[in-house]
Write an enzyme that holds these catalytic residues in place. Sequence first.
Site, PDB file in Angstrom:
ATOM      1  N   GLY A 181      55.165  23.672  -9.234  1.00 18.43           N
ATOM      2  CA  GLY A 181      56.500  24.247  -9.394  1.00 18.43           C
ATOM      3  C   GLY A 181      56.549  25.225 -10.560  1.00 18.43           C
TER       4      GLY A 181
ATOM      5  CG  HIS B 214      58.327  16.401  -6.562  1.00 20.50           C
ATOM      6  ND1 HIS B 214      59.319  15.662  -7.168  1.00 20.50           N
ATOM      7  CD2 HIS B 214      57.438  16.704  -7.536  1.00 20.50           C
ATOM      8  CE1 HIS B 214      59.031  15.509  -8.442  1.00 20.50           C
ATOM      9  NE2 HIS B 214      57.897  16.137  -8.701  1.00 20.50           N
TER      10      HIS B 214
ATOM     11  CG  MET C 138      53.152  13.294 -13.351  1.00 21.31           C
ATOM     12  SD  MET C 138      53.060  13.024 -15.127  1.00 21.31           S
ATOM     13  CE  MET C 138      54.694  13.464 -15.631  1.00 21.31           C
TER      14      MET C 138
HETATM   15  O1  PAF Z   1      53.906  18.585 -13.285  1.00 22.05           O
HETATM   16  C1  PAF Z   1      53.514  17.406 -13.188  1.00 22.05           C
HETATM   17  O2  PAF Z   1      54.134  16.586 -12.510  1.00 22.05           O
HETATM   18  C2  PAF Z   1      52.268  16.978 -13.917  1.00 22.05           C
HETATM   19  O3  PAF Z   1      52.139  17.639 -15.127  1.00 22.05           O
HETATM   20  C3  PAF Z   1      50.992  17.146 -13.071  1.00 22.05           C
HETATM   21  C4  PAF Z   1      50.708  18.602 -12.744  1.00 22.05           C
HETATM   22  C5  PAF Z   1      51.126  16.339 -11.782  1.00 22.05           C
HETATM   23  C6  PAF Z   1      49.785  16.595 -13.844  1.00 22.05           C
HETATM   24  O4  PAF Z   1      49.972  15.259 -14.193  1.00 22.05           O
END
Ligand code: PAF
Length: 302
Positions: A159, A40, A33
Amino acid sequence: MTAPVLASTRSELAALLSDARRAGQRIGLVPTMGALHEGHASLMRMAREQVGADGKVVVSIFVNPLQFGAGEDLDRYPRTLEADLAITAQEDVDIVFAPSVEEVYPGWAQGSGQPQVTLDPGPLGAILEGSTRPGHFAGMLIVVAKLFGLVGPDVAVFGEKDYQQLALIRRMVEDLCLGIDVVGAPTRRERDGLALSSRNRYLGPEERLEAVHLSRALFAAQDAAAYGAGAALDAAHAEVRRATSVDIDYLVVTAVDLGELPEAPPAGTEARILVAARVGSTRLIDNMSLTIGSTTGSGSDS
Ligand code: PAF
């Protein structure tokens, strides 16, 4: 290393991926997101390892409105595309897919973008996060399924910090025979142990100090797990009591599949401890592995 190509529409994404598909290159997806951080980045590196130097790594950046409930932080969720692109540029990412809400849910602006066919997360989605955030997992699964459909990855990396989310995505892939390898990546932490999260940036200085009690509680549980699941939970609660403004939503020890642990698990049984808490107005979650009743030490969460 060249900067990734940015795709904002489905057709741009499809055009970028079609050559890779024709050439039989493996495709790895890291759904996010945005508000990217080192956690990330580690998922991106894992995706690269999975698909190899010839494969394509795709990072999606999309704040999915369907997974936020009323009164949650959809509006204030950090949107930092420029900074996110700079991070992906350092991580050997090929494509960043950053669509608008309208692109993902056509008709959203007119109020008709909500999918009519939905996904029910089932019993695993009703506990823990599911019980405090109704609709969250159904909305999360919809967007992940859509991203799987749009990207067509061979492998997708998530994650372990969102442990229940990871378990549900694995379950969806298995139950719906989606044929995608779902890889879980260890939680990355600040030096003092706080799990990296995009929501940490909401914390004021005092709250940041308080928040560290959550990971300390989990580490304390790992240390005490040799004496049993009860001892692990007691140790975690004792640590949390040292905090002055941490409001616990749940703090539980479960089996690794999030089911109940047997009453007297044999020594060496693997388990999980999970916590969710509010620190000021910020809701944080964390979890760690436990090895119950064994003096050989607990899991390797770093
Ligand atoms: O973990 C996240 O950032 C969100 O839940 C995801 C998997 C990108 C779905 O919107």
